[in-house]
Design an enzyme around this catalytic site. Structure first.
Site, short mmCIF file in Angstrom:
data_model
loop_
_atom_site.label_atom_id
_atom_site.label_comp_id
_atom_site.label_asym_id
_atom_site.label_seq_id
_atom_site.Cartn_x
_atom_site.Cartn_y
_atom_site.Cartn_z
N HIS A 295 -8.81 38.13 56.13
CA HIS A 295 -9.85 36.66 56.00
C HIS A 295 -10.81 36.78 57.15
CE1 HIS A 295 -6.75 36.09 59.49
NE2 HIS A 295 -7.82 36.00 60.09
C1 T46 Z 1 -7.00 36.57 63.07
C2 T46 Z 1 -6.07 37.62 63.05
C3 T46 Z 1 -6.32 38.56 64.09
C4 T46 Z 1 0.16 29.50 63.48
O1 T46 Z 1 0.75 28.51 63.34
N1 T46 Z 1 -0.63 29.36 64.71
C5 T46 Z 1 -1.39 30.36 65.26
O2 T46 Z 1 -2.18 30.16 66.03
C6 T46 Z 1 -1.76 31.46 64.10
C7 T46 Z 1 -2.69 32.61 64.32
C8 T46 Z 1 -1.08 31.50 62.82
N2 T46 Z 1 -0.04 30.53 62.92
C9 T46 Z 1 0.65 30.64 61.36
C10 T46 Z 1 -0.07 30.71 60.33
C11 T46 Z 1 0.86 31.56 59.23
O3 T46 Z 1 1.86 30.70 58.75
O4 T46 Z 1 1.23 31.81 61.63
C12 T46 Z 1 1.61 32.40 60.32
C13 T46 Z 1 0.87 33.80 60.36
O5 T46 Z 1 -0.47 33.87 60.50
P1 T46 Z 1 -1.58 34.61 59.49
O6 T46 Z 1 -1.09 34.98 58.23
O7 T46 Z 1 -3.07 33.98 59.56
O8 T46 Z 1 -1.50 35.91 60.42
P2 T46 Z 1 -2.52 37.36 60.44
O9 T46 Z 1 -1.84 38.32 61.19
O10 T46 Z 1 -2.76 37.44 59.10
O11 T46 Z 1 -3.91 36.96 61.19
C14 T46 Z 1 -3.87 36.51 62.63
C15 T46 Z 1 -4.58 35.13 62.89
O12 T46 Z 1 -4.13 34.18 61.91
C16 T46 Z 1 -6.26 35.11 62.48
O13 T46 Z 1 -6.69 34.07 62.94
O14 T46 Z 1 -7.81 36.57 63.03
O15 T46 Z 1 -4.48 37.25 63.52
#
Ligand code: T46
Length: 140
Positions: free
Chosen positions: A57
């Protein structure tokens, strides 16, 4: 709402200042002093399966500093028409991401703990999770 031509983005590999002595090492990061933003959120990613890619993303306006405090992770970035790959493999190495950078983290080592310092609270509205939307946004 997609705004075509919105290409604000920056990516930098940074060396973090280490306080080392005979006991070991310590790194301190102060909001708005050692980082070009106020830290509003800290999160960390661990236990990621080796074959899994995360991220995939871009953010509209978030600034982040990523640090592999243990282990190794690779990060593929696409921004301003450029594609670059980075490896975070030392706790004194950070990757600064600002704005519209498509990023994918992959090849996590089993012991990897990826620490992220972020400039804002979590908001799903700041995410661009569809690659075609991202490409339209960066098209000038
Ligand atoms: C990024 C990369 C480096 C939350 O509730 N609070 C938070 O602060 C974050 C970061 C995530 N979440 C929830 C949202 C999803 O349900 O945790 C779950 C996993 O998040 P996501 O699929 O977005 O995780 P990654 O590892 O794909 O991405 C993360 C960060 O979301 C993103 O901002 O830049 O790490």
């Amino acid at each position: 709402m997609i705004k075509p031509g919105n290409i604000l983005a920056d990516v930098k590999l940074v060396s973090l200042c280490t306080h080392g002595d005979s006991r070991g090492a310590l790194i301190a990061l102060e909001s708005e002093r050692d980082l070009p933003f106020k830290i509003q959120r800290v999160y960390y990613i661990y236990g990621t399966k080796t074959a899994i890619a995360r991220g995939c993303h871009a953010h509209r306006s978030l600034k982040q500093l990523l640090i592999a405090v243990t282990g190794l992770v690779k990060i593929r970035c696409e921004y301003c028409g450029r594609k670059e790959n980075f490896t975070l493999d030392r706790p004194e190495k950070g990757l600064f991401l600002e704005g519209l950078v498509w990023h994918e983290m992959y090849d996590f080592s089993e012991d990897c703990v990826l620490l992220v310092l972020a400039s804002d609270f979590y908001s799903e509205d700041d995410y661009v999770r569809n690659y075609e939307d991202f490409k339209k946004m960066v098209m000038v």
